[in-house]
Motif scaffolding. Structure first.
Motif, PDB file in Angstrom:
ATOM      1  N   SER B  15       0.827  -1.215   0.000  1.00 31.59           N
ATOM      2  CA  SER B  15       0.000   0.000   0.000  1.00 31.59           C
ATOM      3  C   SER B  15       0.865   1.271   0.000  1.00 31.59           C
ATOM      4  CB  SER B  15      -0.957  -0.012   1.191  1.00 31.59           C
ATOM      5  OG  SER B  15      -0.202  -0.069   2.385  1.00 31.59           O
ATOM      6  N   VAL B  16       2.017   1.222   0.654  1.00 26.08           N
ATOM      7  CA  VAL B  16       2.893   2.401   0.644  1.00 26.08           C
ATOM      8  C   VAL B  16       3.635   2.499  -0.701  1.00 26.08           C
ATOM      9  CG1 VAL B  16       4.850   3.554   1.734  1.00 26.08           C
ATOM     10  CG2 VAL B  16       3.184   2.332   3.148  1.00 26.08           C
ATOM     11  N   CYS B  57      19.547   6.568 -15.935  1.00 26.32           N
ATOM     12  CA  CYS B  57      18.208   7.097 -15.667  1.00 26.32           C
ATOM     13  C   CYS B  57      18.243   8.089 -14.514  1.00 26.32           C
ATOM     14  CB  CYS B  57      17.227   5.986 -15.355  1.00 26.32           C
ATOM     15  SG  CYS B  57      15.566   6.609 -15.079  1.00 26.32           S
ATOM     16  N   PRO B  58      17.959   9.375 -14.788  1.00 24.73           N
ATOM     17  CA  PRO B  58      18.049  10.378 -13.729  1.00 24.73           C
ATOM     18  C   PRO B  58      16.911  10.250 -12.715  1.00 24.73           C
ATOM     19  CG  PRO B  58      17.395  11.397 -15.817  1.00 24.73           C
ATOM     20  CD  PRO B  58      17.528   9.937 -16.068  1.00 24.73           C
ATOM     21  N   ALA B  59      15.900   9.420 -13.039  1.00 17.47           N
ATOM     22  CA  ALA B  59      14.757   9.276 -12.131  1.00 17.47           C
ATOM     23  C   ALA B  59      15.102   8.447 -10.896  1.00 17.47           C
ATOM     24  CB  ALA B  59      13.584   8.643 -12.868  1.00 17.47           C
ATOM     25  N   MET B  60      16.172   7.664 -10.979  1.00 12.40           N
ATOM     26  CA  MET B  60      16.467   6.715  -9.900  1.00 12.40           C
ATOM     27  C   MET B  60      16.733   7.383  -8.551  1.00 12.40           C
ATOM     28  SD  MET B  60      15.924   3.721 -10.602  1.00 12.40           S
ATOM     29  CE  MET B  60      14.935   3.591 -12.089  1.00 12.40           C
ATOM     30  N   ASP B  61      17.517   8.464  -8.565  1.00  9.31           N
ATOM     31  CA  ASP B  61      17.816   9.151  -7.307  1.00  9.31           C
ATOM     32  C   ASP B  61      16.530   9.722  -6.698  1.00  9.31           C
ATOM     33  OD1 ASP B  61      20.492   8.566  -7.540  1.00  9.31           O
ATOM     34  OD2 ASP B  61      21.018  10.470  -8.488  1.00  9.31           O
ATOM     35  N   VAL B  62      15.676  10.251  -7.595  1.00  8.71           N
ATOM     36  CA  VAL B  62      14.407  10.824  -7.130  1.00  8.71           C
ATOM     37  C   VAL B  62      13.517   9.728  -6.547  1.00  8.71           C
ATOM     38  CG1 VAL B  62      12.356  12.108  -7.845  1.00  8.71           C
ATOM     39  CG2 VAL B  62      14.565  12.608  -8.904  1.00  8.71           C
ATOM     40  N   ILE B  63      13.442   8.584  -7.240  1.00  9.15           N
ATOM     41  CA  ILE B  63      12.607   7.483  -6.745  1.00  9.15           C
ATOM     42  C   ILE B  63      13.104   7.023  -5.367  1.00  9.15           C
ATOM     43  CG2 ILE B  63      11.945   5.069  -7.135  1.00  9.15           C
ATOM     44  CD1 ILE B  63      11.820   5.670 -10.128  1.00  9.15           C
ATOM     45  N   GLY B  64      14.423   6.940  -5.219  1.00  6.53           N
ATOM     46  CA  GLY B  64      14.994   6.545  -3.928  1.00  6.53           C
ATOM     47  C   GLY B  64      14.551   7.492  -2.820  1.00  6.53           C
ATOM     48  N   ASP B  65      14.631   8.792  -3.079  1.00  6.17           N
ATOM     49  CA  ASP B  65      14.210   9.798  -2.088  1.00  6.17           C
ATOM     50  C   ASP B  65      12.710   9.716  -1.819  1.00  6.17           C
ATOM     51  OD1 ASP B  65      16.784  10.684  -1.919  1.00  6.17           O
ATOM     52  OD2 ASP B  65      16.519  12.440  -3.212  1.00  6.17           O
ATOM     53  N   ASP B  66      11.938   9.527  -2.904  1.00  6.03           N
ATOM     54  CA  ASP B  66      10.476   9.438  -2.748  1.00  6.03           C
ATOM     55  C   ASP B  66      10.076   8.227  -1.899  1.00  6.03           C
ATOM     56  OD1 ASP B  66      10.271  11.682  -4.274  1.00  6.03           O
ATOM     57  OD2 ASP B  66       9.495  10.698  -6.075  1.00  6.03           O
ATOM     58  N   LEU B  67      10.792   7.123  -2.078  1.00  7.40           N
ATOM     59  CA  LEU B  67      10.488   5.921  -1.289  1.00  7.40           C
ATOM     60  C   LEU B  67      10.744   6.185   0.194  1.00  7.40           C
ATOM     61  CD1 LEU B  67      12.075   3.182  -3.607  1.00  7.40           C
ATOM     62  CD2 LEU B  67       9.671   3.270  -2.917  1.00  7.40           C
ATOM     63  N   LYS B  68      11.882   6.817   0.477  1.00  8.75           N
ATOM     64  CA  LYS B  68      12.218   7.113   1.877  1.00  8.75           C
ATOM     65  C   LYS B  68      11.153   8.029   2.487  1.00  8.75           C
ATOM     66  CE  LYS B  68      17.160   6.721   1.114  1.00  8.75           C
ATOM     67  NZ  LYS B  68      18.324   7.544   0.776  1.00  8.75           N
ATOM     68  N   ALA B  69      10.722   9.032   1.699  1.00 15.13           N
ATOM     69  CA  ALA B  69       9.720   9.980   2.191  1.00 15.13           C
ATOM     70  C   ALA B  69       8.383   9.279   2.438  1.00 15.13           C
ATOM     71  CB  ALA B  69       9.555  11.117   1.194  1.00 15.13           C
ATOM     72  N   ALA B  70       7.998   8.396   1.519  1.00 17.49           N
ATOM     73  CA  ALA B  70       6.704   7.714   1.642  1.00 17.49           C
ATOM     74  C   ALA B  70       6.675   6.847   2.901  1.00 17.49           C
ATOM     75  CB  ALA B  70       6.435   6.872   0.398  1.00 17.49           C
ATOM     76  N   SER B  72       8.611   7.257   5.566  1.00 16.99           N
ATOM     77  CA  SER B  72       8.749   8.066   6.780  1.00 16.99           C
ATOM     78  C   SER B  72       7.392   8.632   7.205  1.00 16.99           C
ATOM     79  CB  SER B  72       9.814   9.151   6.593  1.00 16.99           C
ATOM     80  OG  SER B  72       9.221  10.389   6.358  1.00 16.99           O
ATOM     81  N   LYS B  73       6.501   8.845   6.220  1.00 17.94           N
ATOM     82  CA  LYS B  73       5.140   9.330   6.522  1.00 17.94           C
ATOM     83  C   LYS B  73       4.367   8.339   7.386  1.00 17.94           C
ATOM     84  CE  LYS B  73       3.843  12.111   2.616  1.00 17.94           C
ATOM     85  NZ  LYS B  73       3.159  11.947   1.321  1.00 17.94           N
ATOM     86  N   VAL B  74       4.655   7.037   7.218  1.00 22.49           N
ATOM     87  CA  VAL B  74       3.961   6.039   8.039  1.00 22.49           C
ATOM     88  C   VAL B  74       4.865   5.580   9.196  1.00 22.49           C
ATOM     89  CG1 VAL B  74       2.425   5.251   6.198  1.00 22.49           C
ATOM     90  CG2 VAL B  74       4.661   4.155   6.473  1.00 22.49           C
ATOM     91  N   GLY B  75       5.848   6.403   9.494  1.00 20.32           N
ATOM     92  CA  GLY B  75       6.690   6.149  10.664  1.00 20.32           C
ATOM     93  C   GLY B  75       7.731   5.056  10.494  1.00 20.32           C
ATOM     94  N   LYS B  76       8.109   4.807   9.258  1.00 18.37           N
ATOM     95  CA  LYS B  76       9.118   3.764   9.048  1.00 18.37           C
ATOM     96  C   LYS B  76      10.341   4.319   8.334  1.00 18.37           C
ATOM     97  CE  LYS B  76       5.892  -0.055   8.906  1.00 18.37           C
ATOM     98  NZ  LYS B  76       4.995  -0.835   8.063  1.00 18.37           N
ATOM     99  N   GLU B  77      11.488   3.728   8.670  1.00 24.59           N
ATOM    100  CA  GLU B  77      12.710   4.122   7.980  1.00 24.59           C
ATOM    101  C   GLU B  77      12.931   3.171   6.807  1.00 24.59           C
ATOM    102  OE1 GLU B  77      17.536   4.099   8.548  1.00 24.59           O
ATOM    103  OE2 GLU B  77      16.299   3.828  10.335  1.00 24.59           O
TER     104      GLU B  77
END
Ligand SMILES: [Zn+2]
Lengths: 251, 167
Positions: B15-16, B57-70, B72-77
């Motif tokens: 779901s995340v 692919c320049p999107a990879m760094d962004v996807i990595g950051d987006d995953l961490k952010a998503a 962290s919103k549900v309280g997980k690292e």
């Protein structure tokens, strides 16, 4: 450094991608038309991506908290191991395509072999890279045919470029002392064994493009040992400017 | 060579993961793209293995950051690792993803042989995303990003991207 030979071997592959990527990047916004401009910069991006994977690995081998950026930006000219072919300038579109084609044909043969490297990290980079390089090769091969079999002017210009760059092709198959040790360890590719197949494939496409296959007696080399042409200093001046002026700067 | 490895993803994390999209093709989630090869949770930490579509692919760094952010919103690292092997293939894109891609205006990848025919200009098989005609032509093997080629429709004149097959 523990694996100095392997480190230098990796740079011998990666620096080709870095310097050619930089040359293609110079064309951003300057391509002969929009589609070609986009294609050349896409190829540049693929090459930089591959370079990053190699440099991350090389930085790990180097140790001492070295990063991929240190490897890319903080070496002196004599420490770059790229072949002379890739540093040659974008004299005109014929040179851009001829340089690309002469390199891509080699690059594809190299990636085919490197996929089976005894070093799983290099094998993985090659398995990823080969898919991209086959697109590059198709692109540059198509343009060779289009220009060679095109107008009188395009034929003349692409022939001039092939003739001008031919002297740099033999170096692709040069094996350095470091390379030899890495080949012996079952990790490196013995590029000298790719030579026959390379000239066969190149000649086939040139002939199909109604171009003449040059017959040089003399070839230039030195890049793989760090001895470059006068072009290299200008490339590094631009490539390294930010890191030299603002050390450790970051996006 | 066929690579049909199933990714190892904890069902509780889906779901995340579904909330993170590809920044270049926002209608597709990272799961649709097949770039998540592993996502497991151990002691409140989510370990993710991400694979790039293309090396640069320049999107990879962004996807990595987006995953961490998503997460962290549900309280997980979340700890994201980039893996190169086995290399990503367009086969890992989900069917639903391919349909969403077409609706978004990008023709989804054909299978390997058909792809080669299309990109060599031997066969007219890439379907226009606007009028669905296959009377289309290749404009350039490289489109707006390295993973796409540029096509144009001969019927309605629509220029569109085709996502190249990668195997
Ligand atoms: Zn149409």
């Amino acid at each position: 450094m523990k694996d100095k030979n392997l480190y230098n071997y990796i740079l011998g592959i990666a620096d080709n991608s870095l310097i050619l990527g930089q040359r293609l990047g110079e064309l951003c916004g300057h391509g002969p038309n929009l589609e070609t401009d986009i294609a050349l910069t896409n190829i540049s991006l693929d090459l930089f991506g591959q370079t990053r994977s190699y440099y991350q690995y090389a930085a790990k081998i180097a140790g001492n908290d070295k990063t991929e950026d240190d490897v890319a930006f903080l070496r002196i000219e004599r420490e770059y191991r790229n072949v002379l072919l890739v540093e040659q300038p974008n004299t005109h579109f014929g040179y851009v395509i001829a340089r690309q084609f002469l390199f891509d044909t080699f690059h594809l043969l190299l990636m085919e072999k490197l996929q089976n490297s005894g070093d799983e990290h290099l094998a993985a980079i090659a398995k990823k890279g080969i898919k991209e390089v086959s697109y590059h090769h198709r692109f540059s091969g198509d343009w060779i045919k289009r220009l060679g079999d095109g107008t009188d002017e395009s034929h003349e210009k692409i022939q001039e470029a092939i003739d001008g760059l031919w002297r740099y092709t033999d170096e692709l198959f040069h094996v350095t002392e470091d390379d030899a040790l890495v080949i012996e360890a079952g990790i490196g590719v013995n590029v000298s064994q790719l030579k026959e197949e390379y000239y066969k494939q190149v000649s086939e496409i040139l002939t199909e493009a109604t171009l003449t296959v040059p017959e040089n007696k003399y070839f230039a080399k030195g890049g793989k040992e760090g001895v470059h042409t006068e072009q290299m200093g200008y490339i590094l001046a631009e490539l390294q400017y930010m890191q030299r002026t603002y050390p450790n700067m970051n996006w | 060579m066929t690579v049909d490895l199933q990714p190892n993803i904890d069902s509780t994390l889906i779901s995340v993961l579904e909330t993170v999209s590809d920044p270049e093709i926002p209608v597709l989630t990272v799961l649709d793209m097949g770039v998540i090869r592993e996502a497991i949770e151990i002691d409140k930490i989510v370990y993710i293995k991400l694979t790039p579509t293309y090396s640069g692919c320049p999107a990879m760094d962004v996807i990595g950051d987006d995953l961490k952010a998503a997460f962290s919103k549900v309280g997980k690292e979340a700890r994201v690792e980039l893996v190169l092997s086995p290399a990503w293939t367009t086969d890992w894109m989900s069917e639903a993803g391919k349909q969403k891609m077409e609706a978004y205006g990008i023709a989804p990848p054909l299978e390997e042989t058909a792809d080669k025919d299309a990109l060599l200009g031997n066969a007219k098989i890439v379907k226009c995303t606007n009028c669905k005609s296959t009377n289309t032509r290749l404009v350039s093997q490289f489109g707006s990003t390295a993973c796409k080629a540029l096509f144009q429709c001969n019927e309605c004149q629509e220029p569109f991207d085709y996502f190249k097959c990668l195997k």
